[in-house]
Design a protein around this motif. Structure first.
Motif, PDB file in Angstrom:
ATOM      1  N   TRP A   1       8.410  -1.464 -10.989  1.00  0.00           N
ATOM      2  CA  TRP A   1       7.060  -2.008 -11.167  1.00  0.00           C
ATOM      3  C   TRP A   1       6.715  -2.998 -10.077  1.00  0.00           C
ATOM      4  O   TRP A   1       5.583  -3.090  -9.632  1.00  0.00           O
ATOM      5  CB  TRP A   1       6.913  -2.645 -12.543  1.00  0.00           C
ATOM      6  N   GLN A   2       7.727  -3.713  -9.581  1.00  0.00           N
ATOM      7  CA  GLN A   2       7.482  -4.664  -8.495  1.00  0.00           C
ATOM      8  C   GLN A   2       7.016  -3.916  -7.251  1.00  0.00           C
ATOM      9  O   GLN A   2       6.106  -4.327  -6.554  1.00  0.00           O
ATOM     10  CB  GLN A   2       8.756  -5.438  -8.171  1.00  0.00           C
ATOM     11  N   LYS A   3       7.668  -2.781  -7.014  1.00  0.00           N
ATOM     12  CA  LYS A   3       7.321  -1.973  -5.851  1.00  0.00           C
ATOM     13  C   LYS A   3       5.866  -1.502  -5.952  1.00  0.00           C
ATOM     14  O   LYS A   3       5.122  -1.552  -4.975  1.00  0.00           O
ATOM     15  CB  LYS A   3       8.252  -0.764  -5.767  1.00  0.00           C
ATOM     16  N   ILE A   4       5.507  -1.061  -7.162  1.00  0.00           N
ATOM     17  CA  ILE A   4       4.142  -0.546  -7.333  1.00  0.00           C
ATOM     18  C   ILE A   4       3.124  -1.655  -7.087  1.00  0.00           C
ATOM     19  O   ILE A   4       2.150  -1.476  -6.357  1.00  0.00           O
ATOM     20  CB  ILE A   4       3.979   0.052  -8.756  1.00  0.00           C
ATOM     21  N   VAL A   5       3.402  -2.836  -7.645  1.00  0.00           N
ATOM     22  CA  VAL A   5       2.494  -3.965  -7.432  1.00  0.00           C
ATOM     23  C   VAL A   5       2.373  -4.271  -5.946  1.00  0.00           C
ATOM     24  O   VAL A   5       1.281  -4.485  -5.401  1.00  0.00           O
ATOM     25  CB  VAL A   5       2.997  -5.207  -8.200  1.00  0.00           C
ATOM     26  N   LEU A   6       3.521  -4.219  -5.260  1.00  0.00           N
ATOM     27  CA  LEU A   6       3.557  -4.502  -3.825  1.00  0.00           C
ATOM     28  C   LEU A   6       2.690  -3.527  -3.049  1.00  0.00           C
ATOM     29  O   LEU A   6       1.857  -3.911  -2.221  1.00  0.00           O
ATOM     30  CB  LEU A   6       5.007  -4.392  -3.363  1.00  0.00           C
ATOM     31  N   TYR A   7       2.882  -2.234  -3.317  1.00  0.00           N
ATOM     32  CA  TYR A   7       2.116  -1.205  -2.605  1.00  0.00           C
ATOM     33  C   TYR A   7       0.627  -1.358  -2.895  1.00  0.00           C
ATOM     34  O   TYR A   7      -0.206  -1.195  -2.015  1.00  0.00           O
ATOM     35  CB  TYR A   7       2.595   0.197  -2.981  1.00  0.00           C
TER      36      TYR A   7
ATOM     37  N   VAL B   1       2.463  -9.946   7.481  1.00  0.00           N
ATOM     38  CA  VAL B   1       2.654  -9.734   6.042  1.00  0.00           C
ATOM     39  C   VAL B   1       3.242  -8.346   5.807  1.00  0.00           C
ATOM     40  O   VAL B   1       4.225  -8.184   5.078  1.00  0.00           O
ATOM     41  CB  VAL B   1       1.312  -9.890   5.291  1.00  0.00           C
ATOM     42  N   LEU B   2       2.653  -7.340   6.451  1.00  0.00           N
ATOM     43  CA  LEU B   2       3.123  -5.967   6.266  1.00  0.00           C
ATOM     44  C   LEU B   2       4.588  -5.831   6.636  1.00  0.00           C
ATOM     45  O   LEU B   2       5.385  -5.241   5.899  1.00  0.00           O
ATOM     46  CB  LEU B   2       2.296  -5.024   7.134  1.00  0.00           C
ATOM     47  N   ILE B   3       4.950  -6.385   7.797  1.00  0.00           N
ATOM     48  CA  ILE B   3       6.322  -6.215   8.254  1.00  0.00           C
ATOM     49  C   ILE B   3       7.291  -6.945   7.339  1.00  0.00           C
ATOM     50  O   ILE B   3       8.362  -6.446   7.010  1.00  0.00           O
ATOM     51  CB  ILE B   3       6.438  -6.665   9.718  1.00  0.00           C
ATOM     52  N   LEU B   4       6.885  -8.120   6.878  1.00  0.00           N
ATOM     53  CA  LEU B   4       7.776  -8.855   5.987  1.00  0.00           C
ATOM     54  C   LEU B   4       7.912  -8.160   4.639  1.00  0.00           C
ATOM     55  O   LEU B   4       8.944  -8.252   3.991  1.00  0.00           O
ATOM     56  CB  LEU B   4       7.286 -10.289   5.810  1.00  0.00           C
ATOM     57  N   VAL B   5       6.857  -7.444   4.226  1.00  0.00           N
ATOM     58  CA  VAL B   5       6.935  -6.727   2.968  1.00  0.00           C
ATOM     59  C   VAL B   5       7.964  -5.594   3.084  1.00  0.00           C
ATOM     60  O   VAL B   5       8.805  -5.403   2.212  1.00  0.00           O
ATOM     61  CB  VAL B   5       5.544  -6.172   2.576  1.00  0.00           C
ATOM     62  N   PHE B   6       7.899  -4.859   4.205  1.00  0.00           N
ATOM     63  CA  PHE B   6       8.771  -3.701   4.325  1.00  0.00           C
ATOM     64  C   PHE B   6      10.108  -4.018   4.987  1.00  0.00           C
ATOM     65  O   PHE B   6      11.089  -3.332   4.762  1.00  0.00           O
ATOM     66  CB  PHE B   6       8.046  -2.587   5.083  1.00  0.00           C
ATOM     67  N   ARG B   7      10.146  -5.021   5.837  1.00  0.00           N
ATOM     68  CA  ARG B   7      11.396  -5.430   6.462  1.00  0.00           C
ATOM     69  C   ARG B   7      11.519  -6.947   6.415  1.00  0.00           C
ATOM     70  O   ARG B   7      11.238  -7.632   7.399  1.00  0.00           O
ATOM     71  CB  ARG B   7      11.450  -4.958   7.915  1.00  0.00           C
ATOM     72  N   PRO B   8      11.944  -7.480   5.283  1.00  0.00           N
ATOM     73  CA  PRO B   8      11.941  -8.939   5.102  1.00  0.00           C
ATOM     74  C   PRO B   8      12.728  -9.683   6.171  1.00  0.00           C
ATOM     75  O   PRO B   8      12.462 -10.848   6.437  1.00  0.00           O
ATOM     76  CB  PRO B   8      12.573  -9.131   3.729  1.00  0.00           C
TER      77      PRO B   8
END
Lengths: 431, 358
Positions: free
Chosen positions: B4-10, B339-346
């Protein structure tokens, strides 16, 4: 204006030196501008002898920290000059008038600061002795200050605000100007013509200078954007081709990419609606940096100051600026008398808005002379009803909106590192 | 991460793109048309982005070096770079260098300004480390961070004060807070035209000098860290401070060395920006620092190659956004990509190698 600017710079330098030697002898009773800037103390201490002592007090609210100081210090000087001429009294000596300066800028912002404006305005309204305010310098600051003063029925006369929406219905955003006058009575007037005239003068001048394609930039602030809007409209009316319009990020380190983009569109004039403090100098530099050496650069009175030349150096050569009035040196008649008196008293050249500072002070003093008491509402009413006033720029009145009926404007150009008066402009709105 | 966290993130990312797209003018067909209409403009903008990016990268190196060694985000670094610019301008003023002086006669003053600015910032950075960070080295991590923010304020006010010394340094202009004009010493001669290449693209001597110096500094730093024994010691301290001490490395000395290098880089960047943009102002450290910090995080903080890559990416992105989107949205794009990069590659683009941080 040539030798004089140097003199002015020299005076500033000497004063700041003097100020840094003495441990901040603030002559104002209370120093409302609590800024951490080393500039703050010279701003107050280096001017003429200002006394808050009086039955009634006129307050000024101007940015005295940062690069606007060059302009605002001469405004304060002018106000003091007007007071000195009547010995700080009106009504045949019955009413003593004091003067208190407020700084609406902070060192951190380097220019006017919204929080500072609000804080100052509340302090001013709370002081019953203050019957009129001269200020603000920036239109954005006026937007915050007018409603606060309005609720205290306090008259406010601005020597420099030029955003049309502050007074004129239908020229600004929706709800303007009524939103600034919550108690329904107008308390704000200005002795300087508004931007819709300056935008038209700029557009007219662009055409006279032979421009056919123009690119319009603005700094996304109330003053700059409003001006660019008017310029855009009038340029189109005059048949100039507007090849593009953009808001800049005033905090960017450089504008090379933007200037390359503009260069590709091939305009012969770039108009910047904005102020020096929002990076006008960098715009000029980068315009030359990418090779637009023949393209003209024009701005409003917000860049018509020494700070632009300081920032842009030799690249500022040939920059044009309109000014909603006539520079002090070019004044005639009463204006010339004032100019000579100013130079004799302060031994320096007044900056363009100084004349309006004097004019604003005169308007307030004549109103106080009629009212003869510290009644805010009466002063407000008398100021707003000013008619056929014999001012420095000719005889004028405030119209129903509180705007001056004066429409004289001028244009100046940077030559050899100085602003030089170029010509008187036709400020008739080209509609 | 839970489902669910992933879905919220996307959903959030999708919202972000959908919101920015129409507002900020991300109209792909129009952009493609613009590029096809004038490819040389694209090249020009890429060059602008590359040079600005290289300067950002030099500043970002200072962030990443210090983070790699003591895991401190040195927020004062951007303001240190600003002071470097002021030091360089002061040298220029003292030597009486005029705006637009001939290139050949101004090489010596420029070198001197480089040495003074780099030396001044290095010294200041070492002092900062000694008195603001070292006493807090074993304190909770928030303490030195706040100390760094405090130092940043001190530097900014120092810059404001410095800019107001017009009685002693006339080149500072009339007002403390106003931007200062930096002498324009690098010629704007178009190299491509001089070499006889017919092109709408302009590449001036100024661009070349700034690019060469910036890239030179980066390569030099890389060689220093990879090839010298001091560089090896720095890597060792970054990996494990206690183990490095056991094998006889003077950890304090290495940390001082790191601050020295970071400061020198900041000072050099200050001069470079002065020469390139020809304006310095006391607030420029904050803006530049924010961008450089973003670059460091983008590339993976603590990773030197990452900082360079991040800096250049940010430079390119800004230039392209100024050209094809709208300059008022440039910052939104830059930080949006972050933001995008940190979301996918923290850990950033090159930041996976957590063991070897330098």
């Amino acid at each position: 204006m040539k030798a004089s600017l140097k003199q002015f710079a020299l005076m500033l330098g000497l004063l700041s030196m003097a100020a840094s030697c003495t441990p901040t002898p603030t002559t104002t009773a209370e120093s409302p501008a609590a800024t951490a800037s080393p500039e703050a103390s010279p701003a107050v201490a280096s001017g003429p002898a200002i006394s808050t002592d009086g039955d009634v007090i006129i307050a000024s609210s101007l940015p005295m920290t940062g690069s606007s100081l060059g302009q605002t210090q001469t405004i304060v000087n002018s106000i003091q000059l007007a007071l000195d001429e009547v010995n700080s009294t009106v009504c045949d000596g019955k009413l003593k008038v004091g003067f208190q300066t407020f700084d609406d800028a902070t060192a951190a912002a380097g220019k006017w600061d919204p929080a500072q404006v609000t804080a100052n305005s509340n302090t001013i309204v709370a002081n019953d002795k203050i019957v009129a305010v001269i200020g603000t310098f920036n239109s954005g600051a006026a937007k915050l200050a007018i409603p606060i003063f309005n609720q205290g029925s306090l008259a406010m006369v601005s020597p420099a605000n030029t955003y049309p929406g502050l007074t004129k219905p239908g020229t600004g955003e929706k709800g303007e100007p009524d939103t600034y006058y919550p108690n329904g009575k107008r308390n704000y007037a200005r002795v300087v013509p508004a931007d819709d005239l300056q935008g038209a003068a700029g557009a007219n001048w662009s055409k006279t200078l032979g421009a056919q394609k123009v690119y319009i930039l603005d700094d996304q602030e109330l003053y700059g954007k409003g001006l660019a809007d008017v310029y855009e409209k009038d340029a189109k009316t005059l048949g100039l081709e507007v090849v593009g319009r953009e808001g800049i990020n005033p905090k960017a380190a450089d504008y090379r990419a933007l200037m390359n983009k503009i260069k590709d569109l091939g305009p012969d004039l770039i108009y910047f609606g904005g102020i020096t403090q929002n990076n006008a100098g960098q715009l000029v530099k980068d315009m030359r940096n990418v090779g637009m050496t023949d393209v003209k650069f024009m701005g409003p009175d917000g860049i018509n100051e020494q700070a632009l030349i300081d920032a842009a150096g030799k690249d500022s050569e040939g920059v044009y600026a309109t000014f909603g009035g006539i520079p002090p040196k070019e004044l005639t008649g009463k204006g010339k008398e004032w100019y000579d008196a100013y130079k004799a008293k302060f031994n320096s050249e007044p900056e363009p808005y100084a004349a309006y500072g004097y004019e604003a002070a005169q308007v307030v003093l004549q109103a106080l002379g009629k009212v003869c008491e510290g009644n805010r509402d009466a002063v407000r009413e008398t100021v707003m009803a000013t008619k056929d006033f014999p001012g420095l720029l000719g005889t004028w009145s405030f119209d129903a909106n509180g705007d001056t009926t004066i429409t004289k404007m001028s244009g100046s150009e940077v030559k050899d590192g100085k602003w030089v008066f170029a010509e008187t402009l036709d400020a008739k709105v080209g509609k | 991460m839970k489902q669910w966290q992933k879905i919220v993130l996307y959903l959030m990312v999708g919202y972000f793109i959908l919101l920015l797209g129409p507002v900020a003018g991300l109209d792909l067909p129009r952009i493609a048309q613009d590029i096809a209409r004038s490819p040389s403009l694209l090249v020009t903008q890429l060059l602008v982005g590359l040079i600005n990016g290289a300067i950002i990268a030099v500043i970002a190196l200072g962030y990443t070096l210090v983070y790699g060694i003591i895991e401190l985000i040195n927020f004062a670094h951007g303001d240190l770079y600003m002071l470097g610019g002021f030091a360089a301008l002061t040298v220029m003023g003292a030597l009486g260098v005029q705006d637009g002086a001939p290139f050949v006669s101004s090489i010596l003053p420029m070198l001197l300004a480089l040495i003074v600015a780099a030396g001044f910032c290095a010294g200041l950075n070492i002092l900062t480390e000694r008195y603001a960070y070292r006493p807090l080295r074993n304190a909770p991590r928030l303490a030195p961070l706040i100390s760094a923010i405090g130092v940043s304020f001190i530097f900014q006010n120092l810059g404001l004060f410095w800019g107001g010394l017009r009685s002693f340094i006339p080149i500072m202009g009339n007002t403390a807070a106003a931007p200062k004009s930096f002498p324009d010493l690098l010629p704007r001669i178009n190299i491509l035209a001089a070499m006889g290449i017919q092109s709408k693209v302009e590449f001036t001597v100024k661009d070349l000098v700034v690019l060469v110096v910036a890239v030179g500094l980066m390569i030099g730093l890389n060689l220093f860290i990879q090839r010298t024994s001091a560089g090896k010691a720095m890597r060792a301290v970054a990996q494990n401070r206690d183990a490095a001490r056991i094998v006889g490395i003077n950890v304090d000395q290495i940390i001082v060395l790191t601050f020295l290098i970071g400061g020198a880089l900041a000072g050099s960047a200050g001069l470079l920006v002065g020469l390139y943009n020809n304006t310095i102002v006391f607030t420029m450290g904050f803006t530049a620092g924010l961008r450089a910090f973003t670059a460091a995080v983008l590339g993976g903080i603590g990773n030197i190659t990452g900082a360079m890559l991040g800096g250049i990416l940010i430079g390119l992105l800004s230039a392209l956004s100024d050209q094809y989107l709208s300059s008022r949205w440039t910052d939104a794009w830059v930080f949006g990509v972050l933001v995008l990069i940190l979301v996918f590659r923290p850990s950033g683009l090159l930041g996976e190698n957590l063991q070897e941080k330098v």
